[in-house]
Design an enzyme around this catalytic site. Structure first.
Site, PDB file in Angstrom:
ATOM      1  N   ASN A  97      -4.488   9.206   2.613  1.00 53.03           N
ATOM      2  CA  ASN A  97      -4.756   8.120   3.905  1.00 53.03           C
ATOM      3  C   ASN A  97      -5.352   9.276   4.800  1.00 53.03           C
ATOM      4  O   ASN A  97      -6.375   9.271   5.313  1.00 53.03           O
ATOM      5  CB  ASN A  97      -3.635   7.332   4.274  1.00 53.03           C
ATOM      6  CG  ASN A  97      -3.937   5.850   3.765  1.00 53.03           C
ATOM      7  OD1 ASN A  97      -5.023   5.733   2.952  1.00 53.03           O
ATOM      8  ND2 ASN A  97      -3.129   5.012   4.288  1.00 53.03           N
TER       9      ASN A  97
ATOM     10  N   ASP B 113       0.798  -1.360   0.100  1.00 59.26           N
ATOM     11  CA  ASP B 113       0.217   0.060   0.056  1.00 59.26           C
ATOM     12  C   ASP B 113       0.955   1.277  -0.174  1.00 59.26           C
ATOM     13  O   ASP B 113       0.522   2.138  -0.401  1.00 59.26           O
ATOM     14  CB  ASP B 113      -0.804  -0.029   1.165  1.00 59.26           C
ATOM     15  CG  ASP B 113      -2.041  -1.101   1.173  1.00 59.26           C
ATOM     16  OD1 ASP B 113      -2.198  -1.623   0.063  1.00 59.26           O
ATOM     17  OD2 ASP B 113      -2.485  -1.400   2.400  1.00 59.26           O
ATOM     18  N   GLY B 114       2.185   1.122   0.384  1.00 65.58           N
ATOM     19  CA  GLY B 114       3.109   2.291   0.596  1.00 65.58           C
ATOM     20  C   GLY B 114       3.101   2.922  -0.831  1.00 65.58           C
ATOM     21  O   GLY B 114       3.662   3.984  -1.055  1.00 65.58           O
TER      22      GLY B 114
ATOM     23  N   ASP C 273      -3.772  11.509  23.020  1.00 66.91           N
ATOM     24  CA  ASP C 273      -2.553  11.251  22.391  1.00 66.91           C
ATOM     25  C   ASP C 273      -2.599  12.040  21.024  1.00 66.91           C
ATOM     26  O   ASP C 273      -1.342  12.290  20.415  1.00 66.91           O
ATOM     27  CB  ASP C 273      -2.266   9.663  21.930  1.00 66.91           C
ATOM     28  CG  ASP C 273      -1.500   9.180  23.288  1.00 66.91           C
ATOM     29  OD1 ASP C 273      -1.295   9.840  24.309  1.00 66.91           O
ATOM     30  OD2 ASP C 273      -1.368   7.993  23.328  1.00 66.91           O
TER      31      ASP C 273
END
Length: 414
Positions: A255, A166-167, A285
């Site tokens: 994304n 996917d990268g 966070d």
């Protein structure tokens, strides 16, 4: 019959709706056979819901505003065709992966020798020591190279082929800050949620794409502007504009945008605005702002729901919020979000875009997020619906469990 065309460079996205006969006629005019994809004529209902009525009761109705009318293509009938035959292709290959050397070599030979296409490859791929041997000498002569952030290839590439996970698709998206050529992604990585094609039959599959016989899904992107107040000794980064002493960096994100507390041990404390109104302060966070495509990435790991890429929406997901009631929300795709460091923040925040371009956000800086008008046209293996559910089942093992056994006749009596 309603037909819309969205054209850029040599490729056109075609969406047509109406009776079956009109669809066949349109396909004949556009030169791509529907007979090769019987699943496309099977669907007679739009993936988008029916147009709602605009009269309510005997006297009420919707105020008509022609400027606010938006024409939406039916995703079920989106097909790729070409204004002119494609002549060039960009190959995105995962760096330093020896398992991809042979597929990369076969693909380059096929495209240059059999299809007579111009092949573009990033220079650092060719400079990889694993490729620097005699078997690749003949291939290198027929390949054009470029450098990221230095060479503009946006008007040189007709379509893109990704080899890896996917990268590689995310990286391909980052290379094009405006119009993106169609992307064909082969599953040669680890997860492969966004890479539906197997390399075993790459020749026939690539040929179909070159001939214009392919379904596509338009994956929306986020247009992100990071505005930083001027500070002495500050450096101007890539894609930056300086106005009124402030630096503005603009990005296209496929994304998600992640704002987190970085190396600090304190909670992040950022204000979230929607169309100029403060809607909440995120204490935890961090927060994830994702596209429907990104809903199955970091967002789903943080507890968000999964959204089909054809749904026009933006998802807001807190990361470990210090509140039991802070749940992920979905907002319309047309809103403008802004994230700024709260006045009460004890530390700075950090932002990353698709896992890259990580930078610090200080007080006075802002991150503006809207839906981009430049989607990523991702080529489907079958169609947008089947491909997505296939990825859910194969990659994320969605709803996998042992089936409940049926009751015997004796057990039913009890």
């Amino acid at each position: 019959m309603v037909t819309e065309y969205v054209a850029c460079h040599r490729y056109v996205y075609v969406a047509c709706s109406g009776c079956h006969q009109n669809r066949i006629k349109m396909n004949a005019e556009c030169a791509f056979p529907f007979s090769a994809s019987p699943s496309l004529v099977r669907r007679t209902q739009s993936l988008h819901g029916p147009s709602p009525v605009t009269t309510f009761g005997p006297k009420a109705c919707m105020l008509k505003n022609p400027k606010a009318v938006m024409h939406i293509q039916d995703p079920a009938s989106q097909r790729l065709t070409w204004n002119k035959p494609p002549k060039s292709v960009l190959i995105i290959k995962k760096i330093r992966d020896t398992s991809l050397l042979q597929p990369f070599k076969e693909l380059c030979i096929f495209l240059t020798q059999q299809k007579n296409m111009i092949v573009y490859v990033e220079r650092k791929v060719i400079e990889d020591p694993a490729i620097a041997n005699e078997s690749f000498v003949s291939i290198k002569k027929n390949i054009c190279t470029f450098r990221e952030d230095y060479d503009d290839i946006s008007n040189c590439v007709d379509f893109i082929i990704c080899l890896g996970g996917d990268g590689t698709l995310l990286y391909a998206s980052s290379l094009f800050q405006e119009s993106v050529p169609p992307v064909m992604a082969f599953h040669l990585g680890s997860l492969g949620f966004l890479t539906p094609f197997n390399f075993d039959t790459f020749q026939s599959q690539v040929t179909q794409v070159i001939e214009g016989n392919a379904a596509i899904i338009l994956r929306s992107r986020l247009e992100v502007k990071v505005v930083k107040e001027y500070r002495e000794n500050g450096s101007v980064e890539e894609m930056s504009l300086v106005t009124n002493g402030n630096k503005t960096m603009q990005y296209q994100v496929l994304n998600e945008v992640v704002v987190d507390r970085g190396p600090s041990s304190y909670l992040s404390n950022v204000d979230l605005f929607l169309d100029g109104h403060l809607i909440t302060t995120v204490q935890g966070d961090g927060v994830i702002v994702s596209t429907p495509t990104g809903s199955t990435a970091y967002a789903v790991a943080a507890g968000a729901t999964m959204i089909h890429p054809n749904v026009p929406a933006i998802m807001i997901t807190p990361i470990c919020p210090h509140s039991l009631s802070f749940r992920p929300i979905v907002v319309p795709a047309g809103v403008e979000l802004k994230i700024m460091l709260s006045r009460d923040a004890r530390n700075t925040a950090w932002v990353s875009l698709d896992g890259r371009k990580r930078q610090e956000i200080a007080y006075g800086d802002s991150i503006t997020i809207t839906t981009s008008c430049f989607p990523v046209p991702s080529i489907c293996f079958r169609d947008p619906v089947n491909d997505w559910f296939e990825s859910l089942a194969q990659c994320l093992h969605w709803n996998v469990r042992k089936k409940q056994s049926h009751l015997s006749s004796e057990e039913e009596e009890f």
